[in-house]
Design a protein around this motif. Structure first.
Motif, PDB file in Angstrom:
ATOM      1  N   GLN A  25      76.065  39.398  33.962  1.00 55.47           N
ATOM      2  CA  GLN A  25      75.405  38.310  33.234  1.00 55.47           C
ATOM      3  C   GLN A  25      75.724  38.447  31.750  1.00 55.47           C
ATOM      4  OE1 GLN A  25      72.114  39.257  31.446  1.00 55.47           O
ATOM      5  NE2 GLN A  25      72.562  37.406  30.264  1.00 55.47           N
ATOM      6  N   LEU A  32      79.632  33.262  25.344  1.00 56.90           N
ATOM      7  CA  LEU A  32      81.051  33.318  25.667  1.00 56.90           C
ATOM      8  C   LEU A  32      81.800  33.980  24.515  1.00 56.90           C
ATOM      9  CD1 LEU A  32      81.537  29.759  27.189  1.00 56.90           C
ATOM     10  CD2 LEU A  32      81.420  31.928  28.424  1.00 56.90           C
ATOM     11  N   CYS A  92      82.719  35.698  28.199  1.00 55.02           N
ATOM     12  CA  CYS A  92      81.917  36.505  29.117  1.00 55.02           C
ATOM     13  C   CYS A  92      82.853  37.321  29.993  1.00 55.02           C
ATOM     14  CB  CYS A  92      81.028  35.585  29.960  1.00 55.02           C
ATOM     15  SG  CYS A  92      79.973  36.460  31.139  1.00 55.02           S
ATOM     16  N   ASN A  93      82.808  38.632  29.830  1.00 58.26           N
ATOM     17  CA  ASN A  93      83.614  39.530  30.631  1.00 58.26           C
ATOM     18  C   ASN A  93      82.870  40.854  30.775  1.00 58.26           C
ATOM     19  OD1 ASN A  93      84.128  40.920  28.136  1.00 58.26           O
ATOM     20  ND2 ASN A  93      85.703  39.384  27.700  1.00 58.26           N
ATOM     21  N   PHE A 116      75.346  33.056  31.610  1.00 60.39           N
ATOM     22  CA  PHE A 116      76.617  32.965  32.319  1.00 60.39           C
ATOM     23  C   PHE A 116      76.709  34.122  33.301  1.00 60.39           C
ATOM     24  CE2 PHE A 116      76.976  31.178  28.117  1.00 60.39           C
ATOM     25  CZ  PHE A 116      77.562  29.939  28.354  1.00 60.39           C
ATOM     26  N   TYR A 117      77.285  33.848  34.480  1.00 57.13           N
ATOM     27  CA  TYR A 117      77.349  34.855  35.528  1.00 57.13           C
ATOM     28  C   TYR A 117      78.748  34.885  36.141  1.00 57.13           C
ATOM     29  CZ  TYR A 117      72.273  34.177  35.345  1.00 57.13           C
ATOM     30  OH  TYR A 117      70.968  34.048  34.917  1.00 57.13           O
ATOM     31  N   PHE A 118      79.186  36.084  36.548  1.00 55.83           N
ATOM     32  CA  PHE A 118      80.380  36.228  37.381  1.00 55.83           C
ATOM     33  C   PHE A 118      80.200  37.451  38.252  1.00 55.83           C
ATOM     34  CE2 PHE A 118      81.446  38.747  33.610  1.00 55.83           C
ATOM     35  CZ  PHE A 118      82.016  39.887  34.144  1.00 55.83           C
ATOM     36  N   ASN A 144      87.608  39.547  37.791  1.00 58.70           N
ATOM     37  CA  ASN A 144      86.399  38.724  37.712  1.00 58.70           C
ATOM     38  C   ASN A 144      86.561  37.426  38.484  1.00 58.70           C
ATOM     39  OD1 ASN A 144      85.731  40.704  35.893  1.00 58.70           O
ATOM     40  ND2 ASN A 144      85.923  39.407  34.089  1.00 58.70           N
ATOM     41  N   ASN A 157      85.308  33.315  38.843  1.00 61.42           N
ATOM     42  CA  ASN A 157      85.057  32.302  37.825  1.00 61.42           C
ATOM     43  C   ASN A 157      83.621  32.426  37.310  1.00 61.42           C
ATOM     44  OD1 ASN A 157      84.452  31.290  40.602  1.00 61.42           O
ATOM     45  ND2 ASN A 157      83.508  29.648  39.449  1.00 61.42           N
ATOM     46  N   LEU A 158      83.377  31.849  36.136  1.00 68.23           N
ATOM     47  CA  LEU A 158      82.036  31.839  35.551  1.00 68.23           C
ATOM     48  C   LEU A 158      81.216  30.684  36.103  1.00 68.23           C
ATOM     49  CD1 LEU A 158      82.664  32.447  31.748  1.00 68.23           C
ATOM     50  CD2 LEU A 158      81.608  34.027  33.355  1.00 68.23           C
ATOM     51  N   ARG A 174      89.159  36.548  27.727  1.00 65.71           N
ATOM     52  CA  ARG A 174      88.780  36.998  29.054  1.00 65.71           C
ATOM     53  C   ARG A 174      89.988  37.576  29.792  1.00 65.71           C
ATOM     54  NH1 ARG A 174      85.998  31.458  30.872  1.00 65.71           N
ATOM     55  NH2 ARG A 174      87.822  30.709  29.719  1.00 65.71           N
TER      56      ARG A 174
END
Length: 202
Positions: free
Chosen positions: A41, A45, A47-48, A74-76, A89, A91-92, A134
């Motif tokens: 989470q 951005l 976000c990695n 944001f989640y991945f 990873n 996608n977000l 990213r």
């Protein structure tokens, strides 16, 4: 399987009817040594893994319940195997507070291409870069046909493999080289650019 480059899965964020919870869902990874998934989470951005928080580690399931955030989040996810190798990873997806609109998607990244060598007198190539921080990969086309895929910077044509761009000859006349960048292991495009050169013909 190369777990360093394998994508866990594309997933969807589905809000429940109760408005206080959401379900993160994804397609199962089919690798025989799959151990489970890690859910990350981020507040902002890009976000990695370096900017995000490890929210949870789960087994070989295909969903996870989230609570509605107070602010957009944001989640991945990633997959990991029994030797603790972790995939690239997914996608977000964006989680938003109940009753609010999601933030606009980030703009496509800037792609920079530079011709190396001199196509007018000899061998040449193209090196590429992106402003997207990213984990991305580049699909590289020569005259509209996929030439190869690069998984790490610096990106190049006709080959680079994370080193310096190489050069070659591809036949007299005009050639177009296009770099299309995606989030690593996904079909989520983050930007593209092309350059056309005229190669010398003896």
């Amino acid at each position: 399987m190369n777990w360093a480059r394998s994508i866990a899965s594309v997933f969807l964020l589905l809000w429940s009817g109760t408005a206080w919870a959401a379900t993160l869902t994804w397609d199962a990874n089919r690798e025989p040594d799959l151990a489970g998934y890690r859910i990350y989470q981020c507040d902002l951005l890009p976000c990695n893994r370096s900017s995000g928080n490890l929210l949870a580690t789960v087994g070989p399931v295909t969903s996870f319940t989230l609570y509605t955030p107070a602010v957009p989040q944001f989640y991945f996810i990633t997959a990991y195997d029994s030797a603790n190798n972790e995939s690239g990873n997914s996608n977000l997806v964006i989680g938003v507070p109940a009753g609010s609109l999601p933030p606009p998607p980030p703009p496509l990244a800037t792609i920079n291409l530079t011709v190396v060598g001199n196509p007018l007198i000899g061998m040449w190539g193209v090196k590429g870069s992106t402003t997207d921080l990213r984990d991305v990969m580049a699909t590289i086309y020569l005259d509209g046909v996929v030439h190869h895929v690069e998984h790490r910077a610096p990106y190049g044509f006709p080959a680079n493999n994370g080193m310096m761009a190489t050069t070659g000859r591809f036949g007299g006349g005009s050639h177009t080289v296009e770099f299309v960048f995606f989030l690593e292991g996904t079909a989520t495009e983050v930007g593209r650019e092309s350059v056309t050169v005229r190669e010398w013909s003896p």
